[in-house]
Design an enzyme around this catalytic site. Structure first.
Site, PDB file in Angstrom:
ATOM      1  N   LYS A 122       0.834  -1.212   0.000  1.00  0.00           N
ATOM      2  CA  LYS A 122       0.000   0.000   0.000  1.00  0.00           C
ATOM      3  C   LYS A 122       0.869   1.262   0.000  1.00  0.00           C
ATOM      4  O   LYS A 122       0.625   2.186  -0.765  1.00  0.00           O
ATOM      5  CB  LYS A 122      -0.933   0.021   1.227  1.00  0.00           C
TER       6      LYS A 122
ATOM      7  N   ARG B 116      -9.710   0.434   8.416  1.00  0.00           N
ATOM      8  CA  ARG B 116      -9.260  -0.941   8.644  1.00  0.00           C
ATOM      9  C   ARG B 116     -10.283  -1.752   9.425  1.00  0.00           C
ATOM     10  O   ARG B 116     -10.008  -2.900   9.783  1.00  0.00           O
ATOM     11  CB  ARG B 116      -7.981  -0.908   9.458  1.00  0.00           C
TER      12      ARG B 116
ATOM     13  N   ARG C 274      11.501  -6.421   5.028  1.00  0.00           N
ATOM     14  CA  ARG C 274      11.276  -4.970   4.985  1.00  0.00           C
ATOM     15  C   ARG C 274      12.127  -4.246   6.025  1.00  0.00           C
ATOM     16  O   ARG C 274      12.244  -4.674   7.166  1.00  0.00           O
ATOM     17  CB  ARG C 274       9.789  -4.668   5.237  1.00  0.00           C
TER      18      ARG C 274
ATOM     19  N   ARG D 229      10.843  -2.341  11.443  1.00  0.00           N
ATOM     20  CA  ARG D 229       9.702  -1.900  12.252  1.00  0.00           C
ATOM     21  C   ARG D 229       9.459  -2.929  13.348  1.00  0.00           C
ATOM     22  O   ARG D 229       9.511  -4.129  13.089  1.00  0.00           O
ATOM     23  CB  ARG D 229       8.442  -1.793  11.376  1.00  0.00           C
TER      24      ARG D 229
ATOM     25  N   ARG E   2      -0.591  -9.673  13.276  1.00  0.00           N
ATOM     26  CA  ARG E   2      -1.175  -8.686  12.346  1.00  0.00           C
ATOM     27  C   ARG E   2      -2.013  -9.383  11.271  1.00  0.00           C
ATOM     28  O   ARG E   2      -3.062  -8.886  10.872  1.00  0.00           O
ATOM     29  CB  ARG E   2      -0.070  -7.851  11.699  1.00  0.00           C
TER      30      ARG E   2
HETATM   31  P1  AMP Z   1       0.659   0.405   8.733  1.00  0.00           P
HETATM   32  O1  AMP Z   1       1.887   1.230   8.587  1.00  0.00           O
HETATM   33  O2  AMP Z   1      -0.466   0.895   7.865  1.00  0.00           O
HETATM   34  O3  AMP Z   1       0.924  -1.063   8.587  1.00  0.00           O
HETATM   35  O4  AMP Z   1       0.144   0.626  10.250  1.00  0.00           O
HETATM   36  C1  AMP Z   1       0.959   0.251  11.354  1.00  0.00           C
HETATM   37  C2  AMP Z   1       0.123   0.003  12.572  1.00  0.00           C
HETATM   38  O5  AMP Z   1      -0.583   1.214  12.941  1.00  0.00           O
HETATM   39  C3  AMP Z   1      -0.973  -1.035  12.418  1.00  0.00           C
HETATM   40  O6  AMP Z   1      -0.491  -2.355  12.589  1.00  0.00           O
HETATM   41  C4  AMP Z   1      -1.943  -0.609  13.535  1.00  0.00           C
HETATM   42  O7  AMP Z   1      -1.463  -0.982  14.801  1.00  0.00           O
HETATM   43  C5  AMP Z   1      -1.879   0.909  13.428  1.00  0.00           C
HETATM   44  N1  AMP Z   1      -2.893   1.417  12.458  1.00  0.00           N
HETATM   45  C6  AMP Z   1      -2.661   2.038  11.269  1.00  0.00           C
HETATM   46  N2  AMP Z   1      -3.814   2.342  10.652  1.00  0.00           N
HETATM   47  C7  AMP Z   1      -4.800   1.907  11.470  1.00  0.00           C
HETATM   48  C8  AMP Z   1      -6.222   1.904  11.380  1.00  0.00           C
HETATM   49  N3  AMP Z   1      -6.866   2.401  10.314  1.00  0.00           N
HETATM   50  N4  AMP Z   1      -6.920   1.362  12.428  1.00  0.00           N
HETATM   51  C9  AMP Z   1      -6.300   0.858  13.507  1.00  0.00           C
HETATM   52  N5  AMP Z   1      -4.967   0.800  13.637  1.00  0.00           N
HETATM   53  C10 AMP Z   1      -4.215   1.323  12.636  1.00  0.00           C
END
Ligand code: AMP
Length: 216
Positions: free
Chosen positions: A13, A87, A126, A155, A166
């Site tokens: 994404k 999400r 990653r 990360r 996840r």
């Molecule tokens: P990402 O970088 O999009 O993978 O987001 C990293 C982490 O941030 C996720 O694993 C969640 O813990 C949190 N997060 C990001 N976006 C959301 C969302 N829309 N709803 C809930 N948690 C989120």
């Protein structure tokens, strides 16, 4: 144009949203990046959500909704691509009514389909740049030699035990969002495996058509 990118962790994404930004001048609103910045800066929100994120869980809906709404409003309700939001179906419903209230509905939700094997392979390789957030793949897209290796980190939620939770969270909480947007007639299903350029070519043709329709 108002778009959202949807898919499992590691679907690409972030990478694809940056390419869409380059071609169509869209601003990327990534709730994951907003959350990581809050954690890094030790803000009250960051301290509140840190444990959820590192355990591979989701941040509570209300908190992430407020972050996303604020960012969308700051972008004047147009010309954005949401990366990683919504999400959950609750977030999706809130987003729909928030955007409707401002007469700025989403025009498409790009769904990147990727197998579990590919996700695990991508996430374990990653690494990100601690300061810019730029994402690398140790084999396919390694950090360039001029970048200080001390700034290249994994990360915390890409550690193997977090990746598995996840994926589970994705199945339980996020997958239903796919049906929500399909019913709304907004879902664009894209095969998310292959090279970055192949995947982008699949997305780009759809979005070009959308842009042409708008211009007509
Ligand atoms: P990402 O970088 O999009 O993978 O987001 C990293 C982490 O941030 C996720 O694993 C969640 O813990 C949190 N997060 C990001 N976006 C959301 C969302 N829309 N709803 C809930 N948690 C989120």
């Amino acid at each position: 144009m108002r778009l959202a990118l949807f898919g499992p962790p590691g679907a690409g994404k972030g990478t694809q949203s940056l390419l869409l930004k380059e071609q169509f001048g869209l601003d990327v609103i990534s709730t994951g990046n907003l959350i990581r910045t809050a954690i890094r800066n030790g803000t009250p929100l960051g301290r509140q959500v840190e444990a959820h994120v590192h355990a591979g869980g989701l941040v509570p809906d209300e908190l992430v909704r407020d972050l996303a709404n604020e960012a969308i409003a700051a972008h004047a309700f147009d010309n954005f691509i949401l990366d990683g939001y919504p999400r959950t179906t609750r977030q999706a419903r809130w987003l729909t009514s928030f955007l409707e209230a401002y007469k700025a509905p989403l025009e498409a939700v790009i769904f990147l389909k990727v197998s579990d094997e590919a996700i695990v392979e991508r996430l374990s390789n990653r690494r990100i740049h601690q300061q810019t957030g730029e994402s690398y793949h140790l084999i396919l897209h390694p950090p360039p030699a001029h970048v200080d290796p001390r700034l290249i980190v994994q990360r915390a939620d890409d550690a193997p035990e977090s990746v598995l939770s996840r994926l589970e969270t994705y199945r339980k909480e996020t997958q239903p969002v796919e049906a929500y947007f399909r019913e709304a007639g907004l879902l664009l299903e894209i095969e998310g495996e292959g090279t970055v350029q192949d995947i982008y070519a699949r997305i780009g043709t759809h979005i070009e058509q959308l842009a042409e329709l708008q211009a007509a």
